[in-house]
Design a protein around this motif. Structure first.
Motif, PDB file in Angstrom:
ATOM      1  N   GLN A 120      43.718  41.346  47.978  1.00 26.64           N
ATOM      2  CA  GLN A 120      44.358  40.402  48.881  1.00 26.64           C
ATOM      3  C   GLN A 120      44.481  38.998  48.283  1.00 26.64           C
ATOM      4  O   GLN A 120      45.038  38.097  48.918  1.00 26.64           O
TER       5      GLN A 120
ATOM      6  N   GLY B  53      47.502  48.536  43.928  1.00 23.46           N
ATOM      7  CA  GLY B  53      47.342  48.326  45.357  1.00 23.46           C
ATOM      8  C   GLY B  53      47.214  46.878  45.775  1.00 23.46           C
ATOM      9  O   GLY B  53      46.742  46.585  46.887  1.00 23.46           O
ATOM     10  N   HIS B  54      47.666  45.951  44.924  1.00 23.22           N
ATOM     11  CA  HIS B  54      47.551  44.530  45.291  1.00 23.22           C
ATOM     12  C   HIS B  54      48.450  44.230  46.495  1.00 23.22           C
ATOM     13  O   HIS B  54      49.623  44.583  46.520  1.00 23.22           O
ATOM     14  N   ARG B  55      47.872  43.537  47.478  1.00 25.03           N
ATOM     15  CA  ARG B  55      48.599  43.214  48.706  1.00 25.03           C
ATOM     16  C   ARG B  55      48.837  41.709  48.876  1.00 25.03           C
ATOM     17  O   ARG B  55      49.614  41.297  49.731  1.00 25.03           O
TER      18      ARG B  55
ATOM     19  N   GLN C  86      56.602  39.402  48.749  1.00 29.52           N
ATOM     20  CA  GLN C  86      55.307  39.401  48.089  1.00 29.52           C
ATOM     21  C   GLN C  86      55.373  38.726  46.727  1.00 29.52           C
ATOM     22  O   GLN C  86      54.424  38.043  46.320  1.00 29.52           O
TER      23      GLN C  86
END
Length: 249
Positions: A54, A77-79, A192
């Motif tokens: 995160q 999986g970086h958000r 993002q």
């Protein structure tokens, strides 16, 4: 050192080589050293894996190294938000199905002026477009001649290329696979990933992350950014004056 018309190379082990000729073929230098939340080597998988999913991340650069790093984060999986900053904010162009345009050596400009060579290239691109041929074919058709063109340029013209034209050339010469481009575009569409044209004035690692002062390219406005991590994606070090390697020094 020079020795009787040749060279003598002494290694750290004490072994000595004597030779008539030595060629320095060391390639590009390693990137910056990492320091806390500043990652100087974007190819260090353990450093990238240590970033919380995160965390806000700043990527320095917007070329292929930035693309690889952004994809590594996203695949892991970086958000959190990812902001890429480079002086011109240019992203690599996409590959398309194409065939190199046949360009014979006699058709190349005989000038050593970078301005005139650039004008010649733009004319070739326009002429090819009029014949239904894309610019990628022109760029690819130049590939067999690039070393000869570069060797003919005087040193000051080479410096002008590196100062002004290199980023524009690289985004057209070193392109993205369409599948990769689609993933980057999707990350930008959902907000993002953002890309900004700005110069970094100051970068300082802090106990809580990284502080950056940037100056926007178009407006000249200065802004202070806070990020949890910063990754240097400007590519390998090409300034040989910065090396500590005793041979190169």
């Amino acid at each position: 050192v020079e020795d009787d018309g040749g060279l003598r190379l002494t290694l750290a082990s004490g072994r000595i080589y004597r030779t008539d000729l030595a060629v320095v073929a060391s390639g590009n230098l390693p990137p910056d050293q990492s320091s806390g939340t500043y990652i100087g080597d974007p190819w260090d998988p353990t450093a990238i894996a240590g970033i919380p999913p995160q965390a806000p991340v700043v990527l320095i650069g917007s070329g292929l190294t930035m693309i690889d790093t952004a994809l590594s984060l996203l695949d892991g999986g970086h958000r959190g938000p990812i902001r890429a900053i480079s002086r011109r904010g240019l992203l690599p162009q996409l590959h398309e199905p194409t065939r190199p345009l046949s360009i014979v050596a006699d058709a190349l400009p005989r000038t050593t002026s970078l301005t005139r060579i650039t004008q010649w290239l733009r004319t070739r691109v326009r002429d090819a477009a009029a014949d239904g041929i894309g610019w990628r074919s022109v760029i690819d058709g130049l590939r067999p001649h690039l070393q000869d063109l570069w060797r003919r340029l005087p040193i000051e013209e080479r410096r002008r290329f590196l100062r002004h034209l290199r980023p524009w050339w690289e985004v057209h010469r070193h392109r993205l696979a369409p599948e990769v481009g689609a993933m980057i575009d999707a990350a930008m569409q959902r907000g993002q990933l953002t890309v900004q044209a700005a110069r970094i004035v100051r970068l300082e690692p802090t106990p809580l992350g990284v502080t950056l002062d940037i100056r926007h390219r178009r407006t000249g406005r200065q802004e202070t950014l806070q990020a949890a991590w910063a990754i240097n994606c400007s590519g390998p070090e090409s300034n040989y004056f910065a090396t500590q390697d005793p041979l190169l020094r």
